[in-house]
Scaffold this motif. Structure first.
Motif, PDB file in Angstrom:
ATOM      1  N   ASP A  12      33.714  19.518  35.367  1.00 40.89           N
ATOM      2  CA  ASP A  12      32.803  20.383  34.630  1.00 40.89           C
ATOM      3  C   ASP A  12      31.394  19.839  34.925  1.00 40.89           C
ATOM      4  O   ASP A  12      31.241  18.702  35.388  1.00 40.89           O
ATOM      5  CB  ASP A  12      33.164  20.294  33.145  1.00 40.89           C
ATOM      6  CG  ASP A  12      32.084  20.845  32.256  1.00 40.89           C
ATOM      7  OD1 ASP A  12      31.708  22.012  32.446  1.00 40.89           O
ATOM      8  OD2 ASP A  12      31.600  20.103  31.376  1.00 40.89           O
ATOM      9  N   ASP A  14      27.921  20.602  32.791  1.00 40.97           N
ATOM     10  CA  ASP A  14      27.160  20.217  31.596  1.00 40.97           C
ATOM     11  C   ASP A  14      28.003  19.349  30.656  1.00 40.97           C
ATOM     12  O   ASP A  14      29.102  19.740  30.262  1.00 40.97           O
ATOM     13  CB  ASP A  14      26.710  21.468  30.821  1.00 40.97           C
ATOM     14  CG  ASP A  14      25.440  22.057  31.391  1.00 40.97           C
ATOM     15  OD1 ASP A  14      24.886  21.485  32.350  1.00 40.97           O
ATOM     16  OD2 ASP A  14      24.994  23.096  30.871  1.00 40.97           O
ATOM     17  N   GLY A  15      27.476  18.195  30.307  1.00 41.64           N
ATOM     18  CA  GLY A  15      28.182  17.300  29.387  1.00 41.64           C
ATOM     19  C   GLY A  15      29.174  16.397  30.089  1.00 41.64           C
ATOM     20  O   GLY A  15      29.751  15.506  29.465  1.00 41.64           O
ATOM     21  N   THR A  16      29.391  16.625  31.388  1.00 45.04           N
ATOM     22  CA  THR A  16      30.384  15.848  32.147  1.00 45.04           C
ATOM     23  C   THR A  16      29.726  15.107  33.305  1.00 45.04           C
ATOM     24  O   THR A  16      29.855  13.885  33.424  1.00 45.04           O
ATOM     25  CB  THR A  16      31.491  16.783  32.673  1.00 45.04           C
ATOM     26  OG1 THR A  16      32.118  17.429  31.554  1.00 45.04           O
ATOM     27  CG2 THR A  16      32.534  16.012  33.466  1.00 45.04           C
ATOM     28  N   ASP A 226      34.242  17.819  29.401  1.00 41.96           N
ATOM     29  CA  ASP A 226      33.921  17.369  28.035  1.00 41.96           C
ATOM     30  C   ASP A 226      34.375  18.377  26.973  1.00 41.96           C
ATOM     31  O   ASP A 226      34.103  18.194  25.793  1.00 41.96           O
ATOM     32  CB  ASP A 226      32.409  17.084  27.880  1.00 41.96           C
ATOM     33  CG  ASP A 226      31.591  18.355  27.877  1.00 41.96           C
ATOM     34  OD1 ASP A 226      31.951  19.292  28.626  1.00 41.96           O
ATOM     35  OD2 ASP A 226      30.593  18.426  27.137  1.00 41.96           O
ATOM     36  N   GLU A 227      35.068  19.444  27.418  1.00 44.74           N
ATOM     37  CA  GLU A 227      35.562  20.437  26.452  1.00 44.74           C
ATOM     38  C   GLU A 227      37.041  20.717  26.705  1.00 44.74           C
ATOM     39  O   GLU A 227      37.482  21.870  26.662  1.00 44.74           O
ATOM     40  CB  GLU A 227      34.756  21.742  26.565  1.00 44.74           C
ATOM     41  CG  GLU A 227      33.333  21.675  26.001  1.00 44.74           C
ATOM     42  CD  GLU A 227      33.265  21.627  24.480  1.00 44.74           C
ATOM     43  OE1 GLU A 227      34.300  21.810  23.811  1.00 44.74           O
ATOM     44  OE2 GLU A 227      32.161  21.388  23.968  1.00 44.74           O
ATOM     45  N   ASP A 234      37.022  24.125  28.936  1.00 42.99           N
ATOM     46  CA  ASP A 234      37.812  23.370  29.915  1.00 42.99           C
ATOM     47  C   ASP A 234      39.313  23.400  29.599  1.00 42.99           C
ATOM     48  O   ASP A 234      40.133  22.930  30.389  1.00 42.99           O
ATOM     49  CB  ASP A 234      37.371  21.888  29.938  1.00 42.99           C
ATOM     50  CG  ASP A 234      35.914  21.734  30.358  1.00 42.99           C
ATOM     51  OD1 ASP A 234      35.458  22.509  31.213  1.00 42.99           O
ATOM     52  OD2 ASP A 234      35.247  20.826  29.822  1.00 42.99           O
TER      53      ASP A 234
HETATM   54 MG   LIG Z   1      30.839  20.970  29.517  1.00 40.90          MG
END
Ligand SMILES: [Mg+2]
Length: 261
Positions: A12, A14-16, A226-227, A234
């Motif tokens: 992923d 964003d956030g990963t 991250d999801e 995810d």
């Molecule tokens: Mg993400």
């Protein structure tokens, strides 16, 4: 889980790999470059291709040897782009040189209109008060995906982080939308966003397209996001049977890449 057996590492964005809407940091860029020398790498994110260019590609060298191992799936796997050497014909003039589109699962114009209306209604039904100031568009039509961003696409990261830390606001809008548009997939995307795609066209769909395109079985893939949680964007990949790691952020992702190397 045996990391050495994994031929394709899917991330992923964003956030990963990076903070929301932010570029890769230097350490992450170096790690991705090293990984591309040894494995195939794919990135599946809710953002559009232009966002991949800004956050991701601009931090990598334009080396054909590296890029031919990279596969980009914007808008939650509703599209796929591969480097020109991969045998997909050039089929979109708007794309930056070198990247060719493998597929794009677009939502019809009437359905897009209806989804946008339902998102607006759903928000009112949650009873949450939206901040008056919006940073860029709040509802964005990405053709293969409609994205609702509560504070607007361009909101500063600190505001985004503070807005829905326990995910309850996004969860509420996801629940209402699932009832209103049952023929579409609805999932939490970024820190403030909810994404709508054609039913079954999600990150797992993208992963299966990669399996067919690259002839790599799901067992030889590793997904990092991250999801990877119920209703997260995810999660479909885990449900599809791929080995997944749910990370708390990019620092944990770096540790996993170091293990892979
Ligand atoms: Mg993400």
């Amino acid at each position: 889980m045996n990391y050495q057996e994994k031929e394709l590492i899917i991330f992923d964005l964003d956030g990963t790999l990076a903070d929301s809407k932010s570029p890769l940091d230097n350490d992450m860029a170096d790690l991705i470059i090293e990984l591309l020398k040894k494995r195939k790498v794919a990135v599946i994110s809710g953002g559009m291709f232009i966002q991949f260019e800004k956050q991701f590609l601009s931090n990598l060298p334009a080396s054909t040897e590296l890029l031919k191992n990279l596969f980009l799936l914007p808008t939650t796997g509703t599209r796929m782009y591969a480097w020109k050497d991969r045998g997909i014909e050039k089929n979109s003039a708007e794309l930056s040189a070198g990247w060719h589109e493998g597929y794009s699962e677009n939502i019809s114009p009437e359905d897009r209109k209806n989804i946008i209306k339902c998102i607006e209604e759903a928000w009112v039904e949650t009873g949450f008060i939206l901040p008056e100031h919006v940073f860029g568009e709040r509802v964005e039509d990405r053709e293969s995906q409609i994205t609702f961003s509560a504070l607007g696409q361009q909101a500063p990261l600190e505001l985004k982080k503070a807005w829905d830390p326990d995910k309850s606001k996004r969860q509420a809008i996801v629940n209402i939308l699932k009832d209103k548009i049952p023929l579409f997939d609805v999932s939490m995307g970024g820190l403030t966003s909810v994404d709508v795609t054609i039913k079954g066209v999600n990150k797992a769909y993208g992963v299966n397209k990669l399996r067919d395109f690259l002839n790599i079985p799901l067992e030889r893939m590793l997904f990092i996001g991250d999801e990877v949680v119920p209703n997260g964007n995810d999660y479909s990949v885990k449900e599809d049977g791929v080995d997944c790691v749910n990370v708390s952020g990019k620092e944990q992702t770096k540790e996993i890449i170091k293990e892979l190397l």
